[in-house]
Motif scaffolding. Structure first.
Motif, mmCIF file in Angstrom:
data_model
loop_
_atom_site.group_PDB
_atom_site.id
_atom_site.type_symbol
_atom_site.label_atom_id
_atom_site.label_comp_id
_atom_site.label_asym_id
_atom_site.label_seq_id
_atom_site.Cartn_x
_atom_site.Cartn_y
_atom_site.Cartn_z
ATOM 1 N N ILE A 1 -13.098 3.252 4.558
ATOM 2 C CA ILE A 1 -13.830 2.218 3.828
ATOM 3 C C ILE A 1 -12.871 1.395 2.976
ATOM 4 N N LEU A 2 -11.941 2.064 2.325
ATOM 5 C CA LEU A 2 -10.977 1.363 1.470
ATOM 6 C C LEU A 2 -10.108 0.406 2.281
ATOM 7 N N LEU A 3 -9.683 0.827 3.458
ATOM 8 C CA LEU A 3 -8.882 -0.043 4.315
ATOM 9 C C LEU A 3 -9.685 -1.266 4.763
ATOM 10 N N LEU A 4 -10.946 -1.065 5.102
ATOM 11 C CA LEU A 4 -11.789 -2.188 5.507
ATOM 12 C C LEU A 4 -11.983 -3.180 4.363
ATOM 13 N N LEU A 5 -12.138 -2.668 3.161
ATOM 14 C CA LEU A 5 -12.281 -3.553 2.007
ATOM 15 C C LEU A 5 -11.011 -4.381 1.792
ATOM 16 N N LYS A 6 -9.860 -3.725 1.878
ATOM 17 C CA LYS A 6 -8.602 -4.440 1.690
ATOM 18 C C LYS A 6 -8.370 -5.448 2.808
ATOM 19 N N GLN A 7 -8.842 -5.108 4.003
ATOM 20 C CA GLN A 7 -8.671 -6.009 5.142
ATOM 21 C C GLN A 7 -9.513 -7.274 4.984
ATOM 22 N N GLU B 1 -12.566 12.616 2.722
ATOM 23 C CA GLU B 1 -11.461 11.759 2.278
ATOM 24 C C GLU B 1 -11.108 10.722 3.345
ATOM 25 N N GLU B 2 -11.103 11.148 4.611
ATOM 26 C CA GLU B 2 -10.787 10.223 5.702
ATOM 27 C C GLU B 2 -11.799 9.086 5.771
ATOM 28 N N ALA C 1 0.828 -1.206 0.000
ATOM 29 C CA ALA C 1 0.000 0.000 0.000
ATOM 30 C C ALA C 1 0.866 1.261 0.000
ATOM 31 N N GLN C 2 1.960 1.241 0.759
ATOM 32 C CA GLN C 2 2.848 2.396 0.808
ATOM 33 C C GLN C 2 3.531 2.629 -0.535
ATOM 34 N N ILE C 3 3.983 1.561 -1.166
ATOM 35 C CA ILE C 3 4.659 1.693 -2.456
ATOM 36 C C ILE C 3 3.696 2.218 -3.513
ATOM 37 N N MET D 1 -9.581 -9.997 11.534
ATOM 38 C CA MET D 1 -8.856 -8.885 12.144
ATOM 39 C C MET D 1 -9.772 -7.679 12.239
ATOM 40 N N THR D 2 -9.524 -6.859 13.243
ATOM 41 C CA THR D 2 -10.205 -5.574 13.314
ATOM 42 C C THR D 2 -9.362 -4.539 12.596
ATOM 43 N N LEU D 3 -9.968 -3.396 12.331
ATOM 44 C CA LEU D 3 -9.229 -2.332 11.670
ATOM 45 C C LEU D 3 -8.067 -1.849 12.537
#
Length: 496
Positions: free
Chosen positions: A369-375, A363-364, A269-271, A466-468
């Motif tokens: 939401i995007l992080l939850l989807l990836k998780q 944006e936050e 994700a960082q890259i 996992m939780t967020l």
């Protein structure tokens, strides 16, 4: 007329026979007759005899080699391929940009290297249908060829200051070359994750209490399998389930793989965030987030009180296509809102009348939401933004880091899924009343406290997911949560 043609034909036949007549004595006599009986004639005769014999020996040697190869059934193509041959082939393709015609129409070096790492992982790991160690040949090939491809990063350097002591004892600062900082930090970390992941597979070398049965076996012999994994072999456990020791072993392996998964996802994700957004992707975007998200999703994100889990529970995430479509919409809206904030004081059409604070809050929420989807869906295909970034990226170092972290993330997710298959079979053996949903799990299940999930969680003694906070490494206290909620209840204005 006929006599003249016959004479000419005989003359040509005579000269033709004379050209291929290799008899030394006959050539000797002819040369002697033509050149006389002097010293020069003798020398010329000896030279011609030597050259004729040499040619005859060379032709005979070639014919002998051809006959030997034909008798043994070997040829150049049948010879074993050496490491040097493989290196030549791989780096030739990289230099050609995968354009074997050599016409200069190939892809960039960064994309060619990214594709090489991706294709190598696909050919070595494949589907990874079972929890079992990799064969020695596949493991050796993976280690050897990844070393070749990653060796490119050893020559991506930057200048850094360094202290050097002069002859008179004084210290002076000079600039020296060092591997680029992002590569210096992430390449060793990814190699460590690689070793951890392969080590986890090696831990299944000893005989386990569970076994795999082919999907084509008789129904009486088959084990169990989750409904969305019908193409994989079924998992069969003892009638009363796994022993406590075996269950703890699986839980330990699951935790190790989970650490690899989280770390590789974070690096990837960082890259990807460090890669520039291509102009053609930006040109394809609408001018506001409402058009990208749609009225329904936009209103849900910009309400006074926003709960991301509640939002996702209302979304249809039953298929991979629908999850990917939502991910594409969310990422597009994030790009739009960031550009609006960057151009707020300018005259660009990307500017907006909505305040900067509200835009940051939108944006936050979208990024949450995007992080939850990836998780919850780590194996989801790449989004349009990610594909576009990888395709148009020209930084070779970023290309290597992105592709290497992505293949490790994919393998970790696959191994995690196989462990969950065994735990699911164990839970069914202990309590046959447990029934998983026939559709793919969605994030809506995170807000559910149904009896089925409680039974499955208690029987395996493992969390359902996992939780967020776990994913991001946060440790939120109740007070922090209240602060977040109070911030979310701020009155918002709709986007123009």
């Amino acid at each position: 007329m006929v006599k003249e043609e016959s004479a000419m034909q005989k003359s040509r036949s005579f000269h033709f026979r004379k050209m291929f007549d290799l008899s030394p004595n006959r050539q000797t006599s002819n040369l002697a007759h033509e050149m006389g009986n002097g010293r020069e004639a003798i020398d010329e005769i000896m030279r011609n005899e030597g050259s004729i014999l040499l040619v005859a020996q060379q032709i005979g040697a070639v014919l002998d080699n051809i006959g030997a190869e034909a008798a043994s059934g070997t040829s150049k193509q049948d010879k074993p391929v050496t490491d040097m041959d493989l290196i030549k082939e791989k780096f030739a393709k990289l230099l050609l940009g995968e354009d074997m015609s050599g016409g200069g129409k190939g892809v960039s070096s960064a994309l060619a290297l990214s594709n090489a790492i991706t294709n190598l992982a696909a050919s070595v790991f494949g589907e990874q249908e079972k929890l079992e160690p990799m064969s020695a040949d596949r493991k050796a090939r993976w280690k050897k060829e990844t070393d070749w491809l990653l060796s490119v990063t050893d020559y991506i350097v930057e200048l850094v200051p360094s202290q050097q002591k002069a002859k008179d004892g004084s210290n002076m600062e000079i600039m020296v070359t060092q591997q680029r900082r992002d590569l210096l930090m992430n390449i060793p970390a990814l190699r460590k994750l690689d070793v951890m992941l392969l080590g986890t597979l090696d831990n299944f070398r000893n005989e386990q209490e569970f076994k795999y049965v082919s999907k084509h076996a008789d129904d009486s012999e088959k084990g169990v399998q989750r409904n969305d994994k019908w193409w994989l072999p079924t998992v069969k456990v003892p009638q009363n389930g796994l022993s406590e020791e075996s269950r703890q072993f699986l839980q330990k392996q699951k935790e190790a793989v989970n650490q690899v998964l989280k770390a590789s996802m974070a690096i990837n994700a960082q890259i990807l965030s460090d890669m520039d957004i291509p102009d053609n992707y930006i040109e394809s975007l609408p001018k506001n987030g409402r058009s990208s998200l749609g009225d329904s999703i936009y209103r849900s994100i910009t309400v006074d009180f926003f709960d991301p889990l509640q939002f996702l529970s209302t979304m249809d995430l039953s298929t991979e296509h629908k999850v990917l479509d939502l991910k594409n919409r969310i990422e597009a809206s994030i790009v739009i809102w960031k550009r609006k904030m960057n151009h707020k004081d300018g005259k660009s059409s990307w500017g907006s009348a909505v305040s900067l604070e509200k835009r940051e809050l939108f944006e936050e929420r979208a990024e949450t939401i995007l992080l939850l989807l990836k998780q919850q869906f780590p194996g989801i295909p790449q989004s349009s933004l990610e594909i576009s970034k990888i395709q148009f990226n020209r930084d070779v170092g970023l290309a290597v880091l992105e592709s290497y972290s992505r293949v490790l993330e994919t393998l970790a997710n696959t191994v995690m899924s196989r462990i969950q298959d065994v735990l699911y079979a164990d839970s069914l053996a202990q309590d046959p009343s447990i029934a998983m949903s026939t559709r793919s799990p969605t994030l809506g299940t995170l807000t559910s406290t149904g009896e089925e999930q409680e039974k499955l969680s208690s029987s395996t003694n493992t969390p359902t997911s996992m939780t967020l906070s776990d994913f991001m490494g946060w440790n939120l206290e109740p007070a922090d949560t209240e602060i977040k909620r109070s911030r979310s209840t701020t009155n918002l204005e709709s986007e123009d």
